[in-house]
Design an enzyme around this catalytic site. Structure first.
Site: not given
Ligand code: UDP
Length: 323
Positions: A10, A12, A32, A36, A95, A117, A149, A153
């Site tokens: 990806g 970062i 996957n 990325g 995910t 992250a 999101y 997280k």
């Protein structure tokens, strides 16, 4: 050291891989390739100290095997980018929540340190500026996809703290609008990527709303340094850190800077949010980190000024945005 980077192809993740390989680590990267890009890690493929696995972090057996072999895990694999999350909130939740559970389960089983992250999106639309790590979170309703999101997280962070309470070594980094080479306009950091592409193609630069919403744009080298410090500094264990620049810029000023630095003749136009995100979108008006904790505990000091970072990014975009 042997290190696993999830999301290693990806934006970062691949810069982190570059950094770890250049200091002599052996690096395993899993990705996957959903957002990325194999081109991000192409120069390393076939090298002795680099191992790439094109697979999902939901593959528990593989994660178990990988984590058992390394000393440290940087867990960056996630569905990121507000646009991606709004487009498919279900994939993002699955995910980001289930994938992180798989990684943390394996890390706990083998007693390996994890750097998780996370994101400045955690703070939501809080008006208490700057954001300190222990501040309250202010989110909109669950009917607005964007907030899934932040919530996904936050569950990841809760998972990590729950394992930490059982003795797992971990540190959490909350990124603030990272930008730099390899930005994919479809993925993370869409505003810098969008504006750069529009400016370079001579298309109108599309500022959403009144353009007075602000962000602290953080150059990728600073993002990576903060991440690596979180992996290394013992005093930072079982804690969470804002990793970003604390220089606030409005989206309108970003548009002006990208236009000027790219020598573009594009017009800057103002478009309603709904034209990009659909109806019912809510934006974060201001987003500014306090980086006191990262500075004091990790020794993190962001170095790259916006103008310099944008020049490097535009130079890369000039080579790579051909569409
Ligand atoms: N934005 C914009 N034009 C674009 C893309 C994004 O004005 O073409 C705005 C977006 O509405 C938000 C800010 O730029 O106010 C940052 O958006 P981004 O998706 O980069 O990241 P966010 O900080 O919202 O996660």
């Amino acid at each position: 050291m042997k290190v696993l980077v999830t999301g290693g192809a990806g934006y970062i993740g691949s810069h982190l891989v570059d950094h770890l390989l250049s200091r002599g680590d052996e690096v395993f990267a899993i990705d996957n390739l959903s957002t990325g890009n194999i081109a991000n890690i192409q120069p390393h493929l076939g090298q002795n100290h680099f191992h790439f696995l094109d697979d999902t972090i939901l593959n528990e057996n593989l994660l178990d095997l990988l984590v058992s072999q390394v000393d440290l895990v940087y867990h960056l694999a996630a569905i990121v980018g507000v646009k991606n999350v709004v487009a498919d909130p279900l994939a993002a939740i699955k995910t980001n929540v289930t994938g992180t559970e798989v990684v943390l389960n394996a890390a706990f089983k083998y007693w390996k340190k994890v750097v998780l992250a996370s994101t400045s999106e955690i703070y939501g639309k809080s008006a208490k500026i700057p954001f300190h790590e222990d501040d309250d979170r202010v989110l909109g309703p669950t009917t607005v996809g964007r907030w899934s999101y932040s919530t996904s997280k936050a569950i990841d962070e809760h998972f990590a703290f729950a394992y930490a309470a059982k003795g797992l070594s971990m540190a959490i980094v909350r990124y603030f609008n990272s930008y730099g080479p390899r930005l994919d306009e479809k993925g993370y950091g869409s505003v810098v990527a969008n504006f750069a592409r529009q400016a370079l193609k001579g298309e109108p630069i599309t500022v959403h709303g009144d353009g007075l919403q602000s962000r602290c744009f953080t150059y990728i080298d600073d993002t990576v340094v903060g991440t690596v410090l979180a992996g290394e500094v013992k005093a930072g264990e079982r804690s969470v850190f804002n990793i970003g620049s604390d220089a606030e810029t409005t989206v309108q000023d970003l548009a002006l800077a990208i236009k000027r630095l790219s020598g573009s003749r594009s017009d800057i136009i103002f478009v309603p949010y709904r034209a990009y995100y659909g109806e019912g979108f809510e934006d974060t008006r201001r987003r500014v980190p306090s980086i006191d904790r990262a500075r004091e505990v990790l020794g993190f000091i962001p170095k790259v000024k916006l103008e310099e970072g944008l020049m490097r990014t535009i130079a890369w975009c000039r080579e790579h945005y051909t569409r």
